[in-house]
Motif scaffolding. Structure first.
Motif, PDB file in Angstrom:
ATOM      1  N   MET A 152       0.837  -1.204   0.000  1.00 17.50           N
ATOM      2  CA  MET A 152       0.000   0.000   0.000  1.00 17.50           C
ATOM      3  C   MET A 152       0.871   1.253   0.000  1.00 17.50           C
ATOM      4  O   MET A 152       0.612   2.211  -0.740  1.00 17.50           O
ATOM      5  CB  MET A 152      -0.920   0.007   1.223  1.00 17.50           C
ATOM      6  CG  MET A 152      -2.074  -0.961   1.144  1.00 17.50           C
ATOM      7  SD  MET A 152      -3.446  -0.370   0.124  1.00 17.50           S
ATOM      8  CE  MET A 152      -4.138   0.876   1.189  1.00 17.50           C
ATOM      9  N   GLN A 155      -5.707  -4.487  -8.325  1.00 19.53           N
ATOM     10  CA  GLN A 155      -7.127  -4.609  -8.031  1.00 19.53           C
ATOM     11  C   GLN A 155      -7.357  -4.253  -6.564  1.00 19.53           C
ATOM     12  O   GLN A 155      -6.680  -4.759  -5.684  1.00 19.53           O
ATOM     13  CB  GLN A 155      -7.613  -6.032  -8.302  1.00 19.53           C
ATOM     14  CG  GLN A 155      -7.483  -6.476  -9.748  1.00 19.53           C
ATOM     15  CD  GLN A 155      -7.903  -7.921  -9.934  1.00 19.53           C
ATOM     16  OE1 GLN A 155      -8.774  -8.431  -9.236  1.00 19.53           O
ATOM     17  NE2 GLN A 155      -7.268  -8.607 -10.873  1.00 19.53           N
ATOM     18  N   ARG A 156      -8.347  -3.389  -6.329  1.00 19.77           N
ATOM     19  CA  ARG A 156      -8.701  -2.985  -4.969  1.00 19.77           C
ATOM     20  C   ARG A 156     -10.170  -3.298  -4.703  1.00 19.77           C
ATOM     21  O   ARG A 156     -10.987  -3.293  -5.626  1.00 19.77           O
ATOM     22  CB  ARG A 156      -8.449  -1.485  -4.761  1.00 19.77           C
ATOM     23  CG  ARG A 156      -6.988  -1.073  -4.912  1.00 19.77           C
ATOM     24  CD  ARG A 156      -6.848   0.435  -4.735  1.00 19.77           C
ATOM     25  NE  ARG A 156      -5.502   0.909  -5.009  1.00 19.77           N
ATOM     26  CZ  ARG A 156      -4.556   1.032  -4.090  1.00 19.77           C
ATOM     27  NH1 ARG A 156      -4.823   0.727  -2.836  1.00 19.77           N
ATOM     28  NH2 ARG A 156      -3.354   1.456  -4.421  1.00 19.77           N
ATOM     29  N   GLU A 157     -10.496  -3.536  -3.446  1.00 23.24           N
ATOM     30  CA  GLU A 157     -11.883  -3.738  -3.051  1.00 23.24           C
ATOM     31  C   GLU A 157     -12.629  -2.423  -3.253  1.00 23.24           C
ATOM     32  O   GLU A 157     -12.144  -1.355  -2.879  1.00 23.24           O
ATOM     33  CB  GLU A 157     -11.937  -4.187  -1.591  1.00 23.24           C
ATOM     34  CG  GLU A 157     -13.251  -4.822  -1.184  1.00 23.24           C
ATOM     35  CD  GLU A 157     -14.265  -3.788  -0.752  1.00 23.24           C
ATOM     36  OE1 GLU A 157     -15.469  -4.072  -0.817  1.00 23.24           O
ATOM     37  OE2 GLU A 157     -13.848  -2.693  -0.327  1.00 23.24           O
ATOM     38  N   ALA A 158     -13.819  -2.486  -3.884  1.00 22.98           N
ATOM     39  CA  ALA A 158     -14.503  -1.274  -4.343  1.00 22.98           C
ATOM     40  C   ALA A 158     -14.860  -0.308  -3.221  1.00 22.98           C
ATOM     41  O   ALA A 158     -14.738   0.909  -3.395  1.00 22.98           O
ATOM     42  CB  ALA A 158     -15.761  -1.661  -5.118  1.00 22.98           C
ATOM     43  N   ARG A 215     -13.984  -0.530   0.506  1.00 20.94           N
ATOM     44  CA  ARG A 215     -12.966  -0.235   1.537  1.00 20.94           C
ATOM     45  C   ARG A 215     -11.590   0.052   0.963  1.00 20.94           C
ATOM     46  O   ARG A 215     -10.739   0.605   1.649  1.00 20.94           O
ATOM     47  CB  ARG A 215     -12.907  -1.388   2.537  1.00 20.94           C
ATOM     48  CG  ARG A 215     -14.111  -1.440   3.484  1.00 20.94           C
ATOM     49  CD  ARG A 215     -14.142  -2.710   4.296  1.00 20.94           C
ATOM     50  NE  ARG A 215     -14.507  -3.863   3.462  1.00 20.94           N
ATOM     51  CZ  ARG A 215     -14.533  -5.113   3.901  1.00 20.94           C
ATOM     52  NH1 ARG A 215     -14.202  -5.378   5.155  1.00 20.94           N
ATOM     53  NH2 ARG A 215     -14.893  -6.096   3.096  1.00 20.94           N
ATOM     54  N   GLY A 216     -11.355  -0.321  -0.292  1.00 20.30           N
ATOM     55  CA  GLY A 216     -10.117   0.062  -0.960  1.00 20.30           C
ATOM     56  C   GLY A 216      -8.902  -0.778  -0.650  1.00 20.30           C
ATOM     57  O   GLY A 216      -7.800  -0.452  -1.084  1.00 20.30           O
TER      58      GLY A 216
END
Length: 202
Positions: free
Chosen positions: A50, A77-80, A82-83
């Motif tokens: 990160m 790729q990130r979680e939509a 929480r990021g």
């Protein structure tokens, strides 16, 4: 260009269950590919990645259980909501090798007076650069530009050793007139003002 050192471990388990276990261990799944070699699946420390990814096209000195790799991130790729990091693709590179990357565009200066807007046709500029000397960004001045003005790819000054990876005549930024709010439809206003009697007369 910033570079960091990160350690990775070989990953032999796949699927959603494996990914959840990695997240509990504060790690993120990744794959290393390039130079015709078989892809290598690894797990990386989430926090370190990160922080590294705060720098675009960061050069990473990766230690994969004792084997040294020089890589750059190619897809993240990130979680939509929480990021958090979900998966990372890493491309192996060599010193002196040219790679194609997208470099963020930094805007400076003020447009000519008036209700004008900047449209980013490209949010980042595709360029080719030496793998260990990728620019962190390119600066574009919009000082004094007016409606209808545009900046082409060939108009942007690039660092030494960096070249465009798109046609020079491609529009990167253009200036548009701000759109005025549309007035309410007259018919709608008239309908709102009609009395029940007037409506029944029709």
């Amino acid at each position: 260009m910033a570079d960091v050192n990160i350690s990775a471990t070989i990953r032999n388990e796949f699927g959603k269950g494996s990914a959840r276990r990695l997240r509990r261990e504060e790690k993120v799944p990744a794959v290393i590919y390039g130079h015709g070699a078989e892809p290598v699946h690894v797990a990386l420390p989430s926090y370190d990645m990160m922080m590294a990814l705060k720098t675009p096209n960061v050069l990473i000195h990766l230690d994969v259980e004792g084997k040294k790799e020089l890589v750059i991130p190619k897809a993240v790729q990130r979680e939509a909501i929480r990021g958090f990091l979900v998966h990372i693709d890493l491309l192996t590179v060599k010193r002196g090798e040219k790679v194609e990357v997208e470099v963020p565009i930094h805007i400076e200066g003020d447009l000519a007076p008036g209700q004008n807007l900047i449209e980013h046709v490209y949010n980042s500029l595709p360029v080719e650069a030496e793998a260990t000397h990728i620019p962190e960004s390119v600066t574009v001045s919009v000082e004094g530009l007016n409606v209808g003005d545009q900046i082409l790819a060939k108009d942007i000054t690039l660092p030494s050793g960096t070249s465009l990876a798109i046609e020079g005549d491609e529009t990167v930024i253009q200036v548009l007139a701000a759109q005025a709010e549309e007035p309410a439809a007259e018919g709608a206003e008239a309908a709102e003002g009609e009395t029940p009697a007037a409506q029944s007369a029709e």
